[in-house]
Write a protein that holds these residues in place. Structure first.
Motif, PDB file in Angstrom:
ATOM      1  N   HIS A   1      -1.187   0.316   5.180  1.00 56.94           N
ATOM      2  CA  HIS A   1      -0.013   0.687   4.391  1.00 56.94           C
ATOM      3  C   HIS A   1      -0.084   2.174   4.087  1.00 56.94           C
ATOM      4  CE1 HIS A   1       3.121   0.140   1.154  1.00 56.94           C
ATOM      5  NE2 HIS A   1       3.637  -0.472   2.206  1.00 56.94           N
TER       6      HIS A   1
ATOM      7  N   SER B   1      -2.359   2.287  -0.218  1.00 54.66           N
ATOM      8  CA  SER B   1      -1.852   1.161  -0.991  1.00 54.66           C
ATOM      9  C   SER B   1      -2.141  -0.170  -0.314  1.00 54.66           C
ATOM     10  CB  SER B   1      -0.363   1.331  -1.276  1.00 54.66           C
ATOM     11  OG  SER B   1       0.291   1.877  -0.171  1.00 54.66           O
ATOM     12  N   ASP B   2      -2.892  -0.170   0.788  1.00 60.07           N
ATOM     13  CA  ASP B   2      -3.408  -1.451   1.269  1.00 60.07           C
ATOM     14  C   ASP B   2      -4.705  -1.802   0.545  1.00 60.07           C
ATOM     15  OD1 ASP B   2      -5.279   0.225   2.359  1.00 60.07           O
ATOM     16  OD2 ASP B   2      -4.878  -0.269   4.444  1.00 60.07           O
ATOM     17  N   SER B   3      -4.972  -1.068  -0.558  1.00 59.55           N
ATOM     18  CA  SER B   3      -6.126  -1.301  -1.443  1.00 59.55           C
ATOM     19  C   SER B   3      -7.448  -0.942  -0.790  1.00 59.55           C
ATOM     20  CB  SER B   3      -6.211  -2.757  -1.910  1.00 59.55           C
ATOM     21  OG  SER B   3      -4.960  -3.239  -2.191  1.00 59.55           O
ATOM     22  N   ARG B   4      -7.393  -0.121   0.228  1.00 56.15           N
ATOM     23  CA  ARG B   4      -8.655   0.225   0.874  1.00 56.15           C
ATOM     24  C   ARG B   4      -8.914   1.712   0.761  1.00 56.15           C
ATOM     25  NH1 ARG B   4      -6.649  -3.394   4.981  1.00 56.15           N
ATOM     26  NH2 ARG B   4      -7.870  -5.304   4.901  1.00 56.15           N
TER      27      ARG B   4
ATOM     28  N   GLU C   1     -13.662  -2.015   0.237  1.00 54.09           N
ATOM     29  CA  GLU C   1     -12.633  -2.982  -0.158  1.00 54.09           C
ATOM     30  C   GLU C   1     -12.837  -3.457  -1.587  1.00 54.09           C
ATOM     31  OE1 GLU C   1     -11.487  -5.711   2.682  1.00 54.09           O
ATOM     32  OE2 GLU C   1     -11.590  -4.233   4.295  1.00 54.09           O
ATOM     33  N   GLU C   2     -13.381  -2.607  -2.409  1.00 52.99           N
ATOM     34  CA  GLU C   2     -13.635  -3.048  -3.778  1.00 52.99           C
ATOM     35  C   GLU C   2     -12.365  -3.123  -4.611  1.00 52.99           C
ATOM     36  OE1 GLU C   2     -15.721  -0.695  -2.406  1.00 52.99           O
ATOM     37  OE2 GLU C   2     -17.439  -2.025  -2.161  1.00 52.99           O
ATOM     38  N   HIS C   3     -11.333  -2.431  -4.160  1.00 53.19           N
ATOM     39  CA  HIS C   3     -10.115  -2.424  -4.954  1.00 53.19           C
ATOM     40  C   HIS C   3      -9.251  -3.618  -4.641  1.00 53.19           C
ATOM     41  CE1 HIS C   3     -10.775   1.539  -6.635  1.00 53.19           C
ATOM     42  NE2 HIS C   3     -11.153   1.945  -5.436  1.00 53.19           N
ATOM     43  N   GLU C   4      -8.460  -4.021  -5.652  1.00 49.89           N
ATOM     44  CA  GLU C   4      -7.547  -5.121  -5.415  1.00 49.89           C
ATOM     45  C   GLU C   4      -6.109  -4.709  -5.609  1.00 49.89           C
ATOM     46  OE1 GLU C   4      -9.289  -7.967  -7.934  1.00 49.89           O
ATOM     47  OE2 GLU C   4     -10.734  -8.560  -6.398  1.00 49.89           O
ATOM     48  N   ASP C   5      -5.903  -3.449  -5.915  1.00 51.32           N
ATOM     49  CA  ASP C   5      -4.537  -2.959  -6.020  1.00 51.32           C
ATOM     50  C   ASP C   5      -4.469  -1.650  -5.233  1.00 51.32           C
ATOM     51  OD1 ASP C   5      -1.921  -2.593  -6.685  1.00 51.32           O
ATOM     52  OD2 ASP C   5      -2.198  -3.149  -8.790  1.00 51.32           O
ATOM     53  N   SER C   6      -3.286  -1.088  -5.158  1.00 48.93           N
ATOM     54  CA  SER C   6      -3.113   0.137  -4.395  1.00 48.93           C
ATOM     55  C   SER C   6      -4.021   1.247  -4.918  1.00 48.93           C
ATOM     56  CB  SER C   6      -1.672   0.606  -4.511  1.00 48.93           C
ATOM     57  OG  SER C   6      -0.819  -0.417  -4.084  1.00 48.93           O
TER      58      SER C   6
ATOM     59  N   TYR D   1      -4.451   4.993  -5.375  1.00 46.17           N
ATOM     60  CA  TYR D   1      -3.581   6.168  -5.355  1.00 46.17           C
ATOM     61  C   TYR D   1      -4.358   7.467  -5.339  1.00 46.17           C
ATOM     62  CZ  TYR D   1       0.219   2.959  -6.304  1.00 46.17           C
ATOM     63  OH  TYR D   1       1.125   1.942  -6.208  1.00 46.17           O
TER      64      TYR D   1
ATOM     65  N   TYR E   1      -4.529   1.319  -8.936  1.00 47.88           N
ATOM     66  CA  TYR E   1      -3.491   1.273  -9.962  1.00 47.88           C
ATOM     67  C   TYR E   1      -3.866   0.358 -11.120  1.00 47.88           C
ATOM     68  CZ  TYR E   1       1.323   1.141 -11.723  1.00 47.88           C
ATOM     69  OH  TYR E   1       2.450   1.257 -12.490  1.00 47.88           O
TER      70      TYR E   1
ATOM     71  N   LYS F   1      -4.755 -12.520  -7.573  1.00 45.15           N
ATOM     72  CA  LYS F   1      -5.262 -11.848  -6.365  1.00 45.15           C
ATOM     73  C   LYS F   1      -6.567 -12.460  -5.898  1.00 45.15           C
ATOM     74  CE  LYS F   1      -3.161  -7.459  -7.346  1.00 45.15           C
ATOM     75  NZ  LYS F   1      -3.363  -6.249  -8.126  1.00 45.15           N
TER      76      LYS F   1
ATOM     77  N   ARG G   1      -6.083 -11.065   0.769  1.00 44.61           N
ATOM     78  CA  ARG G   1      -5.557  -9.712   0.839  1.00 44.61           C
ATOM     79  C   ARG G   1      -4.428  -9.672   1.876  1.00 44.61           C
ATOM     80  NH1 ARG G   1      -7.951  -4.642  -0.055  1.00 44.61           N
ATOM     81  NH2 ARG G   1      -9.882  -5.618  -0.670  1.00 44.61           N
TER      82      ARG G   1
ATOM     83  N   PHE H   1       1.029  -3.669   7.345  1.00 43.93           N
ATOM     84  CA  PHE H   1       1.378  -3.387   8.734  1.00 43.93           C
ATOM     85  C   PHE H   1       0.319  -4.012   9.629  1.00 43.93           C
ATOM     86  CE2 PHE H   1       3.532   0.087   6.544  1.00 43.93           C
ATOM     87  CZ  PHE H   1       4.771   0.024   7.137  1.00 43.93           C
TER      88      PHE H   1
END
Lengths: 387, 762
Positions: free
Chosen positions: A273, A293-296, A344-349, A351, A368, B660, B665, B669
């Motif tokens: 994303h 924002s794919d949380s990565r 991949e520790e995040h679960e939201d976008s 920023y 976020y 979540k 996940r 895209f």
């Protein structure tokens, strides 16, 4: 060798603004600005204790409004700027101001964290970067490696160069430039180049990247359609003066040589994303950090376009015996551009991502939902680069 | 052995016994077998040679009784008697023979005596004849010598006459241009004149002859130099000149240079293979033949042999032929290169065939020459070139048909029945391409036809089929299709691009069809038609299929991206341009949302024409009625929370985090599968995620939030049916409303019932 596990810190509020404390070169310190419309916003000062793998935090109140952007002075570690939104008469305006952290925040915070969170100290306002005539401020940029006396703010379609006087308590506009064109042009991001004696600036608006000469305040180059969609962030290669990286809503990270703007030097498409933030490592410019924002968060090794395409040259004396040297040679083959790690520790976008100013192997990312993750460059790679 | 067979056996064996015994008696022991030798050593064997009657008698007396002795005696007497009679018969027979032999000998003696007399008589006669003959030859001797002398003088005189007449005759020949006669006459006289040149009269003749011959040679040279004469004339000239002892080397050069000038004249006008074959090659062959006739194959006489002419001449000939052939080949090649039109291949093949066939003639004439192999190379090159041309023709054809498809895609929007068009377009496009490919294969196949001379060259049997046709043409074309398809993904630009999305979809299906069936079909067809034997490694079918699949995947991904982008842009503009703080209370679903649903529906139809439905997770019967759990999203809203949302006053962050935690996940895209549901899911994911990110960048007033609620509910009502997992839509819409509530200055959401009323009103 195992890499240390990432350290995670959670904020109570949502947050977008993250910066390393630029002037601080001893402690690993990040500043996070929260975004809340209903509660008092805070600046969290995150101190990372590398040896114990622990985080110490301090909280300062920022009662002017929710923060969209934060930036620390390169000269004075107590001085910082924020861009915050202010609602007045059902109108939302993003303003910018220069602040000073109260001198006592450091002491006492470790001993009684409860105390500090219960009764946080407030930032001391130095001056507003008054923008009533120019509109909302997207970001404020300090002069890189400067003495903390010059900042640029990007407001709507204006570039404003400010001189800070009287220990930053007074700001005057020294020069401006305006982007003219069809429709409502709005800067989304910018970066002050550390090269050329800090006389150049790069900005992003919509899909274009523009370069500015600050002496004449005129445009020097323009990469139209640099990205398929909105350009979200820019960063200059700290060691190669003509190279910059950009990222945007087309999920791509592109590398540009501003002397040849027709084609990007390189293009990465790893995120699924929009890519919101891109940062070169300050010392080893092959290391590139991107948050999306794919949380990565992705750490890439762009050796081929770095200032050290073949790594360091090894002295023969360093190698004691043959076998070892062979092994070394094997490891020393020119590295390919590659993804080092995906976090991949995040679960939201995500920023914002930022390298530490003090430790070049350490970085923080902010999503976020208020989660700050501190990670290290994998040791194997670190030794590979160093040795 | 049975008793019945014994008597006939016993008879011959008994006779043989008699014979052998007689033989034994006369010392003719030729049948001395081991058994008889063993028998013969026994002194008691009455038939053996060592028979001792005393021993035998004693033995009998000792062993036998009286009766037996009597029997034995009578048996013995009987045997003796029979032996006696045998003996008598034999003696009688032999006696007769002996008498007749004596008679014959006597008769012979008489005859020989008569013959001796006759022989004596003969020898006497012979002696008389010899004597007579000697006498006759003695008398005739003198006259004979005179006659011989006279006839010698006569011949000499005739020769002299010939010599004296020679100048006149030569002159006459010269006048009549009968050069050959003149030269042969001169040749005959030449040696004699040479020999007697010290005599003044002969010298005169010789000088005259020289002058005349000089003149003749001059004339011949003149003729030789003149362009007009034919190759045959020319060879005649050369032959004569050669007989006149002209230096052979010079003649070779002259001959060749002359031939060259003539052949080059041919080359000047040479435009077509046909003419080239008919004129140039045949006259070249003629030249070679006559040259060889003249200089190489001629039986070597005298001094000519010593000069080692054949080698020199041969070398010259090779150089000559090579240079001329090189020029010819360059012309032919230029001509072939001009043959760009791919319409009629058979003509070219036939021309090449003729070209090749004619060159074979040179091979026969000039075995060592490199010319034919060069010719074959040219044919090979032409074939290669041809394949390239076909490939590019195919490529242009492909592009053209794509342009047609593009136009057709643009057009049917107007027509009502246009919806079904894209399926038909796909079939017609793939049929077009397949037919074109087949016709090209058929054309190329001409190169390997049986009646074409070069088709059995190793190149045309092996490399041409596998590397040329299969790899160079078919595989390259398939690769080209995949590659150009991929280019549509890249060059289409990031801004939605110039390629209509429908085309992307169509191409993606095309590639997928290729992957599943067409590629293997085409390759099998090629292999069968050309009997390809793979000496060199060739691209396997699986690799091509993988490539096609990759292209199909890429196209479909790109399609999803482009369509998602179009919808995203609408949503983004609608969120960014509105002042959400000061908006009025929502009365309607915003037009842009209706537009989004409409577009999604049309995409659904579009994709449905080309791709299968795909699987979706089972969904509850009242999916469209589901409401959001958003109302718990902000702490102040607990009182508004509908009963089926979690009743506990949970923190939004916590709630969404828990959510979540249990949902996977979502890659926005991400590659899609080859079915409708997956494609639609991809597009909707992209759109909604954009919506979410845009909402997070804005600040909302009370009615702003309510508007978002209405919009999301509307989307909820219509979008779930398109996706594989409706929870995905729910989750994303929840996130949107949740984020909007977060970004709201005065978050007081609208009643669910009101929202439903507004949405159902449309």
């Amino acid at each position: 060798m195992d890499d240390d596990a990432p350290v995670i810190y959670g904020l109570e509020f949502q947050a977008r603004a993250l910066t390393a404390q630029t002037a601080e070169t001893d402690a690993i310190r990040f500043l996070v600005g929260t975004q809340s419309l209903k509660f008092d916003n805070q600046i969290h000062i995150i101190d990372f204790d590398d040896e114990n793998n622990m985080i110490n935090k301090s909280v300062l109140l920022h009662d002017a409004g929710e923060m969209w952007h934060i930036s620390g002075s390169p000269a004075d570690k107590a001085v910082l700027t924020t861009c915050y939104s202010k609602t007045s008469e059902s109108r939302v305006l993003t303003c910018a101001a220069v602040w000073r952290m109260p001198p006592e925040w450091e002491s006492g915070s470790h001993e009684s964290p409860d105390d500090s969170s219960n009764n946080p100290q407030t930032l001391e306002l130095l001056c507003h970067l008054d923008n009533t005539t120019h509109g909302s401020v997207a970001c404020v940029l300090w002069e890189p490696l400067g003495d903390g006396k010059r900042v640029i703010s990007l407001a709507e379609n204006h570039v404003l160069l400010w001189d800070l006087q009287e220990s930053s308590t007074k700001a005057t506009i020294s020069s401006t430039a305006t982007l003219e064109g069809k429709g409502q042009l709005k800067f989304t991001a910018g970066k002050w180049s550390p090269h050329h004696n800090s006389t150049q600036l790069a900005t992003a608006n919509d899909t274009a990247i523009r370069g500015w000469d600050l002496r004449s305040m005129s445009q020097i180059y323009c990469i139209e359609n640099a990205h398929g969609q909105l350009v979200r962030d820019l960063d200059f290669n700290p060691n190669k003066q003509y190279y910059l990286a950009s990222c945007g809503d087309d999920c791509k990270v592109k590398f540009w040589d501003v002397r040849h703007i027709n084609e990007p030097v390189k293009c990465l498409e790893e995120h699924s994303h929009w890519v919101w933030s891109v940062r070169y490592n300050h010392s080893h410019d092959q290391l590139l950090l991107t948050g999306s924002s794919d949380s990565r968060v992705i750490l890439s090794n762009m050796v081929s376009i770095s200032s050290e395409p073949f790594g360091h040259l090894v002295d023969d004396d360093d190698l004691s015996d043959n076998e070892e040297s062979q092994q070394e040679d094997k490891g020393k083959e020119p590295l390919q551009d590659s993804i080092i790690a995906t976090y991949e520790e995040h679960e939201d976008s995500v920023y914002a991502v930022e390298w530490s100013a003090a430790d070049p192997w350490l970085f923080a990312s902010l999503s976020y939902d208020g989660r700050l993750v501190i990670n290290r460059v994998p040791r194997a790679l670190k030794y590979h680069i160093l040795l | 052995m049975s008793s019945a067979t014994t008597p006939p056996d016993s008879d011959p064996s008994g006779r043989r016994r008699v014979h052998s015994m007689l033989k034994l008696y006369y010392g003719l022991n030729e049948e001395g077998t081991a058994a008889e030798q063993a028998e013969s050593l026994d002194p008691c064997d009455i038939n053996g040679p060592h028979f001792d009657p005393e021993v035998y008698l004693n033995k009998l007396r000792k062993e036998c009784s009286l009766g037996e002795l009597m029997d034995h005696e009578s048996c013995m007497v009987k045997q003796i008697r029979s032996l006696d009679s045998d003996m008598q018969t034999l003696v009688y027979e032999n006696y007769n023979k002996f008498i007749s032999a004596t008679d014959t000998i006597r008769k012979m003696k008489n005859d020989f005596k008569k013959m001796e007399d006759e022989m004596d008589c003969l020898s006497a006669n012979m002696a008389a004849i010899t004597e007579f003959s000697a006498r006759i030859s003695g008398t005739l001797q003198d006259q004979h010598a005179q006659i011989t002398k006279l006839s010698g003088v006569h011949t000499l005189l005739r020769k002299l006459q010939f010599l004296f007449e020679l100048p006149a005759r030569l002159n006459k020949c010269l006048e009549l241009q009968a050069y050959a006669q003149a030269v042969s006459a001169h040749r005959r006289a030449r040696c004699v004149l040479q020999q007697y040149s010290h005599m003044p009269s002969f010298r005169g003749i010789q000088d005259d002859c020289h002058v005349i011959m000089e003149q003749l040679a001059q004339q011949l040279r003149q003729k030789f130099r003149d362009g007009g004469s034919s190759a045959k004339d020319l060879s005649e000239c050369v032959e004569l000149l050669l007989q006149l002892d002209e230096p052979a080397e010079e003649l070779c050069d002259k001959f060749l240079s002359h031939a060259q000038s003539r052949l080059e004249a041919d080359l000047q006008g040479l435009e077509f293979i046909d003419r080239g074959c008919n004129e140039f090659v045949s006259s070249l062959c003629l030249v070679i033949a006559s040259y060889q006739e003249l200089f190489i194959n001629r039986p070597q006489e005298g001094e000519l042999a010593s000069k080692n002419i054949p080698e020199m001449a041969n070398g010259k000939l090779h150089v000559f032929v090579d240079t001329l052939a090189a020029r010819y080949f360059s012309l032919v090649e230029r001509r072939i290169q001009e043959e760009k039109g791919v319409g009629d291949n058979s003509l070219l093949v036939r021309a090449l065939d003729r070209f090749h066939r004619r060159l074979q003639a040179i091979t026969k004439l000039l075995p060592g020459s490199a010319v034919p192999s060069h010719g074959t190379e040219i044919v090979v090159r032409a074939a290669r070139e041809r394949i390239k041309q076909y490939l590019s023709a195919l490529q242009t054809f492909y592009h053209d048909s794509l342009t047609d498809v593009r136009q057709a895609l643009a057009a049917p929007r107007l027509a009502v029945g246009g919806a079904s068009a894209s399926g038909e377009l796909l079939t017609s496009l793939s049929n077009f391409i397949l037919n074109q490919l087949k016709s090209v294969l058929a054309s190329v196949h001409l190169f390997t036809a049986k009646d074409i001379t070069f088709s059995n060259k190793p190149y045309f049997k092996g490399e041409f089929c596998s590397q040329g046709v299969r790899e160079g043409l078919v595989v390259s074309f398939i690769k080209f299709i995949c590659q150009s398809s991929r280019q549509y993904c890249e060059s289409a630009g990031d801004r939605g691009g110039s390629t209509p999305p429908a085309l992307l979809l169509l191409l993606s299906r095309l590639c997928l069809d290729y992957e599943t069936s067409t590629i293997s079909y085409i390759l099998t067809l090629t292999d069968e038609q050309f009997l390809v034997q793979h000496h060199t490694p060739v691209t396997p079918v699986t690799a091509l299929c993988a490539e096609a699949r990759e292209a199909a995947q890429k196209l479909l991904n790109h399609y999803v991206k482009v369509q998602g982008l179009i919808i995203s842009q609408m949503l983004r503009k609608s969120v960014e341009t509105r002042d959400w703080v000061n908006t009025i209370e929502p009365r309607n679903v915003r037009a842009v949302m209706k537009r989004v649903v409409e577009d999604t529906t049309s995409i659904d139809v579009q994709v449905g024409l080309l791709y299968e439905e795909g699987v979706r997770k089972a969904h509850s019967s009242d999916s469209s009625k589901r409401t959001f759990s958003v109302y718990s999203s902000s702490r102040q809203q607990i009182r508004y929370a509908p009963s089926y949302t979690p009743s506990a006053p949970m923190d939004t962050n916590l709630l969404s985090n828990i959510h979540k935690l249990f949902s996977e996940r979502i890659d926005i895209f991400s590659p899609v599968e080859f079915n409708k549901v997956s494609v639609l899911t991809g597009i909707i994911k992209i759109s909604l995620k954009t919506f979410l990110e845009c909402v997070r960048l804005r600040t909302f007033g009370r009615y702003g939030l309510q508007q978002i609620q209405v919009d999301c509910h509307y989307l909820q009502m219509y979008l779930w049916r398109f996706v594989s997992d409706e929870n995905l839509v729910h989750f994303l819409l929840d996130e949107i409303v949740g984020s909007a509530a977060h970004r709201c200055l005065d978050p007081s959401p609208m009643e669910q019932s009101v929202i439903e009323v507004i949405c159902e009103r449309g």
